[in-house]
Design a protein around this motif. Structure first.
Motif, PDB file in Angstrom:
ATOM      1  N   LYS A 285      -5.523   0.546   6.141  1.00  0.00           N
ATOM      2  CA  LYS A 285      -6.272   0.819   4.301  1.00  0.00           C
ATOM      3  C   LYS A 285      -4.899   1.685   3.740  1.00  0.00           C
ATOM      4  O   LYS A 285      -5.428   2.634   3.188  1.00  0.00           O
ATOM      5  N   GLU A 286      -4.226   0.854   3.936  1.00  0.00           N
ATOM      6  CA  GLU A 286      -2.826   1.669   3.086  1.00  0.00           C
ATOM      7  C   GLU A 286      -2.576   0.338   1.477  1.00  0.00           C
ATOM      8  O   GLU A 286      -1.506   0.789   0.853  1.00  0.00           O
ATOM      9  N   CYS A 287      -3.604  -0.293   1.698  1.00  0.00           N
ATOM     10  CA  CYS A 287      -3.229  -1.112   0.313  1.00  0.00           C
ATOM     11  C   CYS A 287      -4.133  -0.593  -0.497  1.00  0.00           C
ATOM     12  O   CYS A 287      -5.478  -0.022  -0.680  1.00  0.00           O
ATOM     13  N   SER A 288      -3.861  -0.734  -1.973  1.00  0.00           N
ATOM     14  CA  SER A 288      -5.018  -0.513  -2.643  1.00  0.00           C
ATOM     15  C   SER A 288      -5.222  -1.857  -3.784  1.00  0.00           C
ATOM     16  O   SER A 288      -4.977  -1.696  -5.368  1.00  0.00           O
ATOM     17  N   CYS A 289      -5.215  -2.960  -3.268  1.00  0.00           N
ATOM     18  CA  CYS A 289      -5.195  -4.343  -3.781  1.00  0.00           C
ATOM     19  C   CYS A 289      -6.751  -4.353  -4.995  1.00  0.00           C
ATOM     20  O   CYS A 289      -6.374  -4.614  -6.477  1.00  0.00           O
ATOM     21  N   GLU A 290      -7.628  -3.512  -5.014  1.00  0.00           N
ATOM     22  CA  GLU A 290      -8.657  -2.976  -6.345  1.00  0.00           C
ATOM     23  C   GLU A 290      -7.782  -2.681  -7.961  1.00  0.00           C
ATOM     24  O   GLU A 290      -8.233  -3.034  -8.065  1.00  0.00           O
ATOM     25  N   THR A 291      -7.310  -1.866  -7.338  1.00  0.00           N
ATOM     26  CA  THR A 291      -6.645  -1.327  -8.392  1.00  0.00           C
ATOM     27  C   THR A 291      -5.084  -1.807  -8.942  1.00  0.00           C
ATOM     28  O   THR A 291      -4.982  -1.970  -9.760  1.00  0.00           O
TER      29      THR A 291
ATOM     30  N   PRO B 118      11.066 -11.464 -12.055  1.00  0.00           N
ATOM     31  CA  PRO B 118       9.942 -11.552 -10.830  1.00  0.00           C
ATOM     32  C   PRO B 118       8.280 -11.566 -10.750  1.00  0.00           C
ATOM     33  O   PRO B 118       8.195 -11.510 -11.577  1.00  0.00           O
ATOM     34  N   ARG B 119       8.623 -12.493 -10.006  1.00  0.00           N
ATOM     35  CA  ARG B 119       6.366 -12.981  -9.646  1.00  0.00           C
ATOM     36  C   ARG B 119       6.176 -12.667  -8.539  1.00  0.00           C
ATOM     37  O   ARG B 119       6.447 -13.315  -7.613  1.00  0.00           O
ATOM     38  N   THR B 120       5.964 -11.638  -8.670  1.00  0.00           N
ATOM     39  CA  THR B 120       4.534 -10.461  -8.095  1.00  0.00           C
ATOM     40  C   THR B 120       4.054 -11.542  -7.325  1.00  0.00           C
ATOM     41  O   THR B 120       2.552 -12.166  -7.847  1.00  0.00           O
ATOM     42  N   VAL B 121       4.149 -11.035  -5.556  1.00  0.00           N
ATOM     43  CA  VAL B 121       2.550 -12.281  -5.059  1.00  0.00           C
ATOM     44  C   VAL B 121       1.832 -10.600  -4.607  1.00  0.00           C
ATOM     45  O   VAL B 121       0.939 -10.714  -4.116  1.00  0.00           O
ATOM     46  N   CYS B 122       2.632  -9.421  -4.425  1.00  0.00           N
ATOM     47  CA  CYS B 122       1.882  -8.560  -3.274  1.00  0.00           C
ATOM     48  C   CYS B 122       2.046  -7.037  -3.876  1.00  0.00           C
ATOM     49  O   CYS B 122       3.655  -7.181  -4.275  1.00  0.00           O
ATOM     50  N   TYR B 123       1.171  -6.315  -4.478  1.00  0.00           N
ATOM     51  CA  TYR B 123       1.045  -5.748  -5.895  1.00  0.00           C
ATOM     52  C   TYR B 123       1.521  -4.348  -4.969  1.00  0.00           C
ATOM     53  O   TYR B 123       1.497  -3.660  -5.702  1.00  0.00           O
ATOM     54  N   CYS B 124       0.772  -3.963  -4.244  1.00  0.00           N
ATOM     55  CA  CYS B 124       0.503  -2.987  -3.319  1.00  0.00           C
ATOM     56  C   CYS B 124       1.998  -2.588  -2.675  1.00  0.00           C
ATOM     57  O   CYS B 124       2.186  -1.189  -2.082  1.00  0.00           O
TER      58      CYS B 124
ATOM     59  N   ALA C 273       3.229  -8.092   8.721  1.00  0.00           N
ATOM     60  CA  ALA C 273       3.755  -6.692   8.068  1.00  0.00           C
ATOM     61  C   ALA C 273       2.303  -5.992   7.249  1.00  0.00           C
ATOM     62  O   ALA C 273       2.045  -4.864   7.340  1.00  0.00           O
ATOM     63  N   VAL C 274       2.059  -6.918   6.329  1.00  0.00           N
ATOM     64  CA  VAL C 274       1.280  -6.559   4.759  1.00  0.00           C
ATOM     65  C   VAL C 274      -0.230  -6.681   5.591  1.00  0.00           C
ATOM     66  O   VAL C 274      -0.792  -6.132   5.340  1.00  0.00           O
ATOM     67  N   THR C 275      -0.319  -7.678   6.605  1.00  0.00           N
ATOM     68  CA  THR C 275      -1.639  -7.737   7.502  1.00  0.00           C
ATOM     69  C   THR C 275      -1.967  -6.295   8.047  1.00  0.00           C
ATOM     70  O   THR C 275      -2.730  -5.816   8.077  1.00  0.00           O
ATOM     71  N   ALA C 276      -0.698  -5.547   8.342  1.00  0.00           N
ATOM     72  CA  ALA C 276      -1.456  -4.603   9.573  1.00  0.00           C
ATOM     73  C   ALA C 276      -0.946  -2.752   8.222  1.00  0.00           C
ATOM     74  O   ALA C 276      -1.477  -2.024   8.468  1.00  0.00           O
TER      75      ALA C 276
END
Length: 139
Positions: A112-118, A75-81, A104-107
């Motif tokens: 504030k359900e993402c953790s992109c920084e980590t 798998p080649r992850t694009v969205c880790y959250c 879906a990801v924008t919503a």
């Protein structure tokens, strides 16, 4: 100020916050993280993920996640959250023609359900990468 370049490819890097590197590096390599300011190597052919000005590197094998843009095989992850991969995006494009992954990801980002920084090795939001993956899947 000169850009810091990857010692392997000599390509320019993008600074990443220490929290990103600390969150993704294997425990046995964490001691080295605090000693440096890190940059991300975005070259998909390079094994280096993070590098410091003094030439210290953290490679794919030093992380607890696969770096999707540096992997030739799924798998080649694009969205880790939220676990979206190039394959899942391609499948959605083939099945629906109009993927809802970006909306879906924008919503979720707005909520504030993402953790992109980590969670994302780039330390940034994946929406630009998702858009690119959708366009690639469409072509």
């Amino acid at each position: 100020m000169n850009a810091i370049c990857c010692p392997d490819t000599k390509s320019s890097g993008r600074p990443v916050k220490p929290i990103t590197v600390l969150s993704l590096v294997r425990p046995e390599r964490r001691a080295a993280v605090a000693e440096h300011a890190w940059s991300y190597c975005g070259d998909p052919t390079c094994d280096v993920v993070y590098f410091a000005e003094d030439g210290t590197t953290l490679r794919k094998s030093d992380l607890v996640v696969r770096v999707g843009e540096k992997e030739p095989d799924p798998p080649r992850t694009v969205c880790y959250c939220f676990g979206h991969t190039r394959g899942s995006i391609r499948d959605e494009v083939l099945q629906t023609g109009t993927p809802g992954v970006i909306e879906a990801v924008t919503a979720k980002v707005r909520a504030k359900e993402c953790s992109c920084e980590t969670m994302n090795p780039k330390g940034t939001c994946c929406l630009a990468d998702l858009r690119k993956a959708v366009e690639e899947a469409r072509s």
